[in-house]
Structure formats: structure tokens, C-alpha cells
Enzyme design. Structure first.
Site, PDB file in Angstrom:
ATOM      1  N   CYS A 204     -37.843 -26.911 -15.835  1.00 34.40           N
ATOM      2  CA  CYS A 204     -37.123 -26.143 -14.819  1.00 34.40           C
ATOM      3  C   CYS A 204     -36.361 -24.996 -15.475  1.00 34.40           C
ATOM      4  O   CYS A 204     -35.174 -25.132 -15.810  1.00 34.40           O
ATOM      5  CB  CYS A 204     -36.181 -27.053 -14.038  1.00 34.40           C
ATOM      6  SG  CYS A 204     -35.447 -26.261 -12.591  1.00 34.40           S
ATOM      7  N   GLU A 528     -34.892 -28.724   8.334  1.00 31.88           N
ATOM      8  CA  GLU A 528     -35.226 -30.148   8.342  1.00 31.88           C
ATOM      9  C   GLU A 528     -35.975 -30.538   7.062  1.00 31.88           C
ATOM     10  O   GLU A 528     -35.804 -31.638   6.542  1.00 31.88           O
ATOM     11  CB  GLU A 528     -36.051 -30.474   9.589  1.00 31.88           C
ATOM     12  CG  GLU A 528     -35.237 -30.370  10.874  1.00 31.88           C
ATOM     13  CD  GLU A 528     -36.082 -30.475  12.127  1.00 31.88           C
ATOM     14  OE1 GLU A 528     -35.775 -31.338  12.980  1.00 31.88           O
ATOM     15  OE2 GLU A 528     -37.051 -29.694  12.273  1.00 31.88           O
TER      16      GLU A 528
END
Length: 557
Positions: A204, A528
Site C-alpha cells: 500500500c 453503502e
């Protein structure tokens, strides 16, 4: 509206050419070719003031300092330093104050007219998966973004995406601030370096750059970032634990703890130091899941986020988080049907649980094993990570493997009733790292109970069973079983494309792609999907902590 997301945070000039704040960070690099850089630094710090007049004065000072340099007649003097240009680029893209954004953009245009080669942002928003308009809009989100900017000195992409859920963001920032900034057993620059080591496990580069900046801001030696060999042996001794926490936490045993903390260990960690390091590593691993799962683009002032030569038309950059030209969404009608089917299943499941007799314990275990052993394919395998990541990883071939309690050498399933966060982990963390258990517990509670009583186009929906299925499925992937939970619910509520996304995010987030993100919950809002990301992130964090805390508990007996 959530409470202030970062109460107690400060962003201040400490008089040594840097701005200190959180590790997210306000850090500045001073260049020999950039005279009087301190003026710009002070201006940036004062832009974080809560006083509107102070911010206006700071903006005027910053503008005057930049324009003064552009008006110098000496050859080469009419050039702004690279870091000043990147600061202006970042402010023009992500500052929540419209006046600051506009002034920064104007200064860059002026510099360009004066012949200065100015950087161009390579991405249009924080996420490669989520349209910028979904995040950068007026309303409660804007209020929490403003508060975060004033408190932290900048708005990073993690904050901007998490602000879609302000209540959770508040808890996240308080916990991260306590881990990185407040009094504790570990020096501040060590904390950031531990986070760098943890983020490198998942390739990352976003998180590696964030915490590398925080590490240097805190006075860390730059050579440590060039190779693990330059770091102190005490930090290097965390590598085995870091590797297991990131990929196979169920393998962590009392022996791993003993090797680090027992008398005679060289170097020796205290239990307080170790628990601080463990929570930092688990927090960083989980944050990597969020970064990859939301397809976060590099920050405008980070490597890979800008270029001094804009890309050719039609040949924009391809985010490392979202390979270009991947398959798009399915037909819209399929998405609508998916929502209707899921709604129906949730209602039926709730009715069955109310009417049916409880299953035998043997049947419950069988259903858990069936769910745990289901073959879920992974997404993509990426190429070699960039140098800044690769040089900070030991044993890069060590990766997640499915938890498989078969054979004499395999680890047994962890029964939540035998060791749980509520009954065991919480008190141990709070004892060894005061207040951290409370902060983590609040974050777990908020994400577990977070609901807006809606699902896609439907309002007034009770999503409890769906949220619980997600949480328990992630723990199932990590070999944690709840005796009182019927794992048949997981298979009913989580269709295969969602399982692919969740498993990828929780177990090997560096393999997440745009295709995997787009394939599940096709007709749902992006907020969501971010909510699902938060559940995965926190469930994964808790699972990793439970195995390590259990090993520490066994050592202490």
C-alpha cells in the site's frame, strides 16, 4: 450530526521549519532553492485556524509571499520551490474552504503565466471507484470535512471518503490520533515507522507515503525508509509478528510473545510497548484494506499523484488501485432484481429465526465449516510493488492462506465464547494501553450499529441481519466461530460477488480491483459500499487483535 471528529487535535508551527500535527500530516520539506520558505510554512499553519480573520490574513500572507518570488528579476529566482507548488496544488484540490481553493488555483495559474512549470493533479477525485461528486458536496459531510481540515491541517483521501459516514469518522480519527500522537510507551517517530512496515505488507504505497511523512516530521532518520536494515534491531524484531498479523494471525502463539518480552530477550519489549505496536500494526493493516477497497487515488502532493507534464489527451493515468479497461457493471435490471431478492431473503430469514426451533450444536458447527471451506476465488495478482514499498518488506512471498483446521498441525478454530473482545480483549488492552481499549470498543460498536434504515432505493429497512452476516463471515474467514450464530444466514444473505469482494478486502486487499468493487451490490449507493468497507475493516482488525491478545494472555498466566 456526529460530534467533533478530532477533538483535541492541533496543527501548529513548532519553529523549526516544519508544521506538526497528526501523522496525516502537515509536514513540509524545505528546499535550498526555496528561500524564505518559513513564510509559506507559517501561512499554511495559520490556514488551519478556527478564527476566520486569522485564516484570511494567512491566505493574504501566503499569496504575497508567492507573488513576491514571481516578481524577482534575478535568473532562476522567479521559480517557486517544488514543495510550495505541491502545497498549492493540494490546497487547490482538497481544501474545504472555497476561498483557499480559488486563491491556490489562481496562484498556480499566475506562476504558469510567469513561465513556472507547475504540477498537474493526475486524478479528479479521492477515489478511482467513487465519483468525486458523491463526496465533495454540501451538507453534514462538508461540516465534518471542515472540522477535520482545521484539526489536522489537511484533508486526505481517507478522511474524504470516510466522511460519507461522519459518526464513524469521528471515532476513527480519535483512535488514530491517540495511537500516533498522544502520550504512550513508544516514541512518535517509531509509531509511524511501525505503521510504514505494516502498510508495506499489503503493498500500500498510499499508506507508506502517509506514514513516511509522519515519520520524518517526527524527527525520524530518512535512512530508515531506504531499508529495514537501517532501522533499530528492536523494530526489526517485530517483522515476524507483523507478517503473521497481516496474513495469518491464527498462527500467533505465546512463543512469539515470549521471544519479544521475556527477560533475556534482546532487544526486549515491555508488554505496554508491545501492545502499542500490535494495535498500530493491526490498525495499519486494516486501513490498507480500506484504501484498496475504496480504490483511493494518491494524494495530489504524493508520488504518483501529480506530474509536471500533463498526460496526453485520452491517455490519462491508470490508478494502481483500479486497472483500466476492466469490465463495467451488469445490466441495471439485474441490479434491481438483486436488491429485491436480498430484501425478500432478509424478511424470510427473520421470520424463520422466530418460528423455527434451534439447530443442534453439531449442525451449527457443520454450517460454519461449510461456509469457512467454501472456495472463493481471488481477484488479480499485481506486479512488483514500487521501490518505496519493496525495500521495507521482509519475506514478501508470505501471504494469506485459507484458515483450514484439518490435520494435526492445523490450528483449531477460535470459539468466540472462549476468547472474545468483550470479555477478554477489551480489558487487556485497556490495562496495558490506558484508554485505547475504550477507543477501539467505541469504534467497533459504532460500525456494528451504524445504519440509516435504507437499502438501495428502499427506506425504512432493518439491515441488522445483513450487517451481522458480513461481520461474522469475515471472522469465519479468520477461523473465529460464534456458537450461537447460524452460518446458513451468511450463504442466504451474501451472494458470491459480495463474498469475493469481502474476502479479497479482508485477506489480500492488494488484489482488489475496480471489477471486484463494481460486481457486488450493483444498484446500491456508493455510501453503502463504503459502509461495507468499514465493516470489513473493523471486523478484520478485531479478528487480528483477538489472536494476538489471546497469545499475550497465555504468556501472562
Amino acid at each position: 450530526m456526529a460530534s467533533s471528529p478530532a477533538e483535541g487535535f492541533t496543527c501548529r508551527s513548532n519553529g523549526d521549519g516544519k508544521v506538526s500535527g497528526s501523522g496525516r500530516s502537515c509536514r513540509r520539506y524545505q528546499s535550498e532553492s526555496e528561500p524564505d520558505v518559513g513564510t509559506t510554512v507559517k501561512g499554511l499553519a495559520r490556514l488551519c485556524s478556527r478564527d476566520e480573520e486569522e485564516r484570511a490574513a494567512a491566505l493574504a500572507e501566503l499569496s504575497q509571499a508567492v507573488l513576491a518570488r514571481l516578481e524577482l528579476d534575478r535568473p532562476g529566482s522567479a521559480r517557486l520551490g517544488k514543495q510550495t507548488l505541491l502545497d498549492l496544488l493540494r490546497l487547490s484540490r482538497s481544501c474545504p474552504l472555497p476561498g483557499v481553493r480559488e486563491k491556490a488555483s489562481e496562484l498556480l495559474r499566475t506562476a504558469q503565466k510567469q513561465g513556472v512549470e507547475v504540477p498537474q493533479a493526475l486524478y479528479t477525485g479521492p477515489s478511482a471507484f467513487i465519483p468525486a461528486k458523491e463526496m465533495l458536496k454540501e451538507g453534514p459531510d462538508q461540516e465534518v470535512l471542515m472540522e477535520s481540515y482545521i484539526s489536522l491541517g489537511r484533508l486526505d483521501h481517507i478522511t474524504m471518503v470516510m466522511a460519507m459516514h461522519p459518526t464513524y469518522l469521528s471515532c476513527f480519527l480519535r483512535t488514530q490520533h491517540a495511537l500516533l500522537e498522544l502520550d504512550g510507551p513508544l516514541p512518535r517517530h517509531w509509531r509511524h515507522y511501525i505503521a510504514v512496515m505494516a502498510a508495506a505488507r499489503h503493498q500500500c504505497s498510499y499508506m507508506v507515503q502517509q506514514h513516511s511523512n509522519g515519520f520524518l516530521e517526527a524527527g525520524g532518520e530518512e535512512s530508515w525508509l531506504s531499508s529495514l536494515e537501517h532501522a533499530p534491531s528492536k523494530l526489526r524484531s517485530l517483522q515476524t509478528l507483523n507478517r503473521l498479523l497481516a496474513h495469518r494471525p491464527w498462527l500467533i502463539t505465546q512463543r512469539h510473545i515470549q521471544e519479544l518480552v521475556c527477560p533475556g530477550a534482546d532487544p526486549r519489549w515491555s508488554l505496554a510497548e508491545l501492545i502499542h505496536a500490535v494495535v498500530l500494526m493491526a490498525h495499519a493493516h486494516a486501513s490498507c484494506s480500506f484504501v484498496w477497497g475504496c480504490g483511493l487515488n494518491p494524494e495530489p502532493d504524493h508520488m504518483g499523484g501529480f506530474a509536471f507534464h500533463p498526460p496526453s489527451p485520452g491517455h490519462g493515468p491508470c490508478s494502481p488501485h483500479s486497472p483500466a479497461h476492466e469490465e463495467g457493471r451488469q445490466e441495471l435490471v439485474d441490479g434491481v432484481m438483486e436488491v429485491e431478492v436480498l430484501m425478500k431473503r432478509m424478511v424470510q430469514l427473520q421470520q424463520q429465526q422466530e418460528e423455527e426451533e434451534e439447530c443442534t450444536q453439531e449442525e451449527m458447527v457443520t454450517r460454519f465449516e461449510r461456509e469457512r471451506s467454501e472456495s472463493i476465488p481471488t481477484a488479480v495478482v499485481r506486479g512488483a510493488p514500487p521501490d518505496l514499498v519493496r525495500r521495507l518488506v521482509e519475506d514478501p512471498e508470505f501471504r494469506y492462506e485459507d484458515f483450514a483446521p484439518r490435520g494435526e498441525q492445523a490450528p483449531p478454530t477460535m470459539r468466540a465464547q472462549d476468547y472474545s473482545w468483550e470479555d477478554h480483549g477489551f480489558s487487556l488492552v485497556n490495562r496495558l494501553l490506558p484508554d485505547m481499549g475504550q477507543l477501539l470498543d467505541e469504534k467497533f460498536q459504532v460500525v456494528s450499529n451504524l445504519t440509516y434504515h435504507r437499502m438501495a432505493m428502499h427506506e425504512g429497512v432493518d439491515t441488522h441481519t445483513l450487517r451481522k452476516a458480513l461481520w461474522n463471515y469475515i471472522h469465519c474467514l479468520y477461523g473465529i466461530r460464534y456458537d450461537d450464530y447460524d452460518y446458513a444466514s451468511v450463504n442466504v444473505l451474501l451472494e458470491r460477488s459480495l463474498k469475493v469482494f469481502v474476502k479479497t478486502m479482508a485477506c489480500h486487499p492488494e488484489q482488489t480491483s475496480a471489477r471486484v468493487y463494481q460486481a457486488f451490490w450493483i444498484h446500491f449507493r456508493h455510501s453503502e459500499k463504503v459502509h461495507a468497507n468499514l465493516i470489513v475493516m473493523e471486523a478484520r482488525l478485531q479478528a487480528a487483535l483477538l489472536y494476538t491478545l489471546r497469545a499475550i494472555t497465555h504468556y501472562m498466566r
